[in-house]
Motif scaffolding. Structure first.
Motif, short mmCIF file in Angstrom:
data_model
loop_
_atom_site.label_atom_id
_atom_site.label_comp_id
_atom_site.label_asym_id
_atom_site.label_seq_id
_atom_site.Cartn_x
_atom_site.Cartn_y
_atom_site.Cartn_z
N VAL A 113 2.22 -1.89 -12.14
CA VAL A 113 1.32 -2.96 -11.97
C VAL A 113 1.12 -3.61 -10.50
O VAL A 113 -0.07 -3.80 -10.01
N VAL A 114 2.12 -3.56 -9.84
CA VAL A 114 1.98 -3.80 -8.29
C VAL A 114 1.10 -3.09 -7.55
O VAL A 114 0.14 -3.49 -6.94
N LEU A 115 1.27 -1.86 -7.70
CA LEU A 115 0.53 -0.86 -7.18
C LEU A 115 -1.31 -1.07 -7.60
O LEU A 115 -2.29 -0.87 -6.92
N SER A 116 -1.26 -1.31 -8.99
CA SER A 116 -2.58 -1.78 -9.63
C SER A 116 -3.27 -2.84 -8.74
O SER A 116 -4.45 -2.87 -8.45
N TYR A 117 -2.30 -4.02 -8.91
CA TYR A 117 -2.96 -5.13 -8.12
C TYR A 117 -3.14 -4.72 -6.72
O TYR A 117 -4.44 -5.19 -6.27
N VAL A 118 -2.49 -4.26 -6.06
CA VAL A 118 -2.87 -3.85 -4.53
C VAL A 118 -4.14 -2.89 -4.38
O VAL A 118 -4.99 -3.28 -3.50
N PHE A 119 -4.25 -2.08 -5.30
CA PHE A 119 -5.22 -1.07 -5.42
C PHE A 119 -6.46 -1.78 -5.47
O PHE A 119 -7.44 -1.58 -4.78
N TYR A 120 -6.64 -2.61 -6.68
CA TYR A 120 -7.86 -3.37 -7.03
C TYR A 120 -8.35 -4.32 -5.91
O TYR A 120 -9.48 -4.41 -5.74
N SER A 121 -7.13 -5.03 -5.49
CA SER A 121 -7.60 -5.99 -4.45
C SER A 121 -8.32 -5.38 -3.22
O SER A 121 -9.10 -5.88 -2.57
N ALA A 122 -7.36 -4.35 -2.82
CA ALA A 122 -7.94 -3.57 -1.45
C ALA A 122 -9.60 -2.89 -1.70
O ALA A 122 -10.23 -3.07 -0.84
N SER A 123 -9.65 -2.36 -2.96
CA SER A 123 -10.81 -2.06 -3.33
C SER A 123 -12.00 -3.17 -3.26
O SER A 123 -13.20 -2.97 -2.79
N ARG A 124 -11.56 -4.23 -3.67
CA ARG A 124 -12.54 -5.17 -3.54
C ARG A 124 -12.81 -5.82 -2.47
O ARG A 124 -14.01 -6.14 -2.02
N PHE A 125 -11.72 -5.85 -1.58
CA PHE A 125 -12.01 -6.14 -0.11
C PHE A 125 -12.77 -5.39 0.71
O PHE A 125 -13.56 -5.73 1.50
#
Length: 274
Positions: free
Chosen positions: A249-261
Motif C-alpha cells: 500500500v505504501v509503495l502504491s501510494y508513493v508510486f502513484y503520487s510520484a507519477s502524478r507529480f
C-alpha cells in the motif's frame, strides 16, 4: 472440513476484489483528496467504459460459479435424505448461504449503478456489503463442522479478518469521506483472500506444520507442543501477510503520487505560446 479448492476459489475472488479496491482507493484519494468519497466498488477505466463494472461482474459471476460448485457439484444434487436436509452436505449448504449473500450484494449494486430500478445511496450499499460479511462471519462461527485444534486456530484468525471487513463496511456508511476507512476495507478483503490461500496450503497442501497431519476429515497433531508450534507459525504467517500488504500500500501510494507529480511537472514546464 473443507478442501484445498474450497479455500483457493473464494480466496481468489477476495484477493482480486481486495487488491483492486485498495489500489483504487489510493488512486482516488491522491487524485482529489478534498472530494474523496468512500465507494463500495470501483469502476475499471479503459475500453470506452465497456469494462467499467468489471469488479461487480467478478463478484456476481465468481460468486455464482462458487455457489453452483458448493450447492450442485459438491452435493451431487442430493439435497434431502428421508425428507430432511442431507447432513453429510450441511457444510456445502452453509457455504452456499454465504456465497448467496455476496451474489445478492453484487446484483443489487449492479442494479443500483446501471439502472434506475434500485437507486440506492453508497451508504446503503456499504451496509449491504456489511451484511454479506456478517453472514460469512456467522457461518464460520456457528459452523456445523466443529473446528478444533490447529484448524480451529486458522479459522479464529479468519474471524478477525472478517470482523475488520464488517467494521470497515459499516464505517463506510457512517464516515463517507474517510480515506482510512475505505482503505481499511480493501486491506481487510485482501488479507481475507491471502488467508484463504494460506489455510489451503497449510491445512490441505504442502505447508502442514511438522508434527501435524491431515487424517480423514481432521487435522491431528502428535503432541500439544506440535499444535502450539503450528499456531505460532500461523501468527508469523499472518504477520508477514499484514506487513507485505501494508508495504504494498505504501509503495502504491508513493508510486502513484510520484507519477502524478512528474506528470504535473512536465505539463507545467511547457513554455507559453508567444
Amino acid at each position: 472440513m473443507g478442501s484445498f479448492i474450497g479455500h483457493v476459489l473464494p480466496g481468489t475472488l477476495f484477493l482480486l476484489v481486495g487488491m483492486w479496491h485498495t489500489w483504487s482507493s489510493v488512486v482516488r484519494y491522491i487524485s482529489d483528496p478534498t472530494s474523496f468519497r468512500v465507494s463500495v466498488w470501483s469502476p475499471v477505466p479503459g475500453f470506452n467504459g465497456r469494462i467499467k463494472f468489471l469488479e461487480l461482474y467478478v463478484i456476481v459471476i465468481g460468486g455464482f460459479i462458487d455457489l453452483c460448485i458448493e450447492l450442485l457439484v459438491a452435493t451431487r444434487l442430493r439435497f434431502f435424505v428421508n425428507g430432511v436436509l442431507d447432513p453429510s452436505h450441511m457444510i456445502n449448504f452453509e457455504h452456499s448461504g454465504m456465497l448467496l449473500m455476496f451474489f445478492i450484494f453484487g446484483v443489487v449494486t449492479l442494479l443500483s449503478q446501471k439502472t434506475s430500478f434500485l437507486p440506492l445511496p453508497e451508504g446503503a450499499l456499504c451496509l449491504i456489503a456489511a451484511s454479506a460479511f456478517c453472514a460469512e462471519y456467522l457461518l464460520f462461527y456457528f459452523h456445523s463442522a466443529t473446528h478444533k485444534g490447529l484448524e480451529g486456530y486458522y479459522h479464529l484468525i479468519l474471524f478477525l479478518l472478517i470482523a475488520v471487513c464488517i467494521m470497515s463496511s459499516v464505517g463506510g456508511a457512517l464516515l463517507p469521506t474517510s480515506f482510512p476507512v475505505d482503505l481499511c476495507n480493501g486491506i481487510g478483503i485482501t488479507l481475507q483472500g491471502l488467508w484463504f490461500y494460506q489455510t489451503a496450503f497449510t491445512l490441505y497442501g504442502p505447508m502442514m506444520p511438522s508434527g501435524c497431519q491431515l487424517k480423514g476429515d481432521n487435522i491431528s497433531c502428535h503432541s500439544s507442543s506440535s499444535e502450539v508450534r503450528g499456531e505460532l507459525l500461523a501468527n508469523f504467517q499472518l504477520f508477514m501477510m499484514v506487513l507485505g500488504v501494508l508495504l504494498a500500500v505504501v509503495l502504491s501510494y508513493v508510486f502513484y503520487s510520484a507519477s502524478r507529480f512528474r506528470h504535473s511537472g512536465v505539463g507545467s514546464s511547457h513554455p507559453a505560446d508567444s
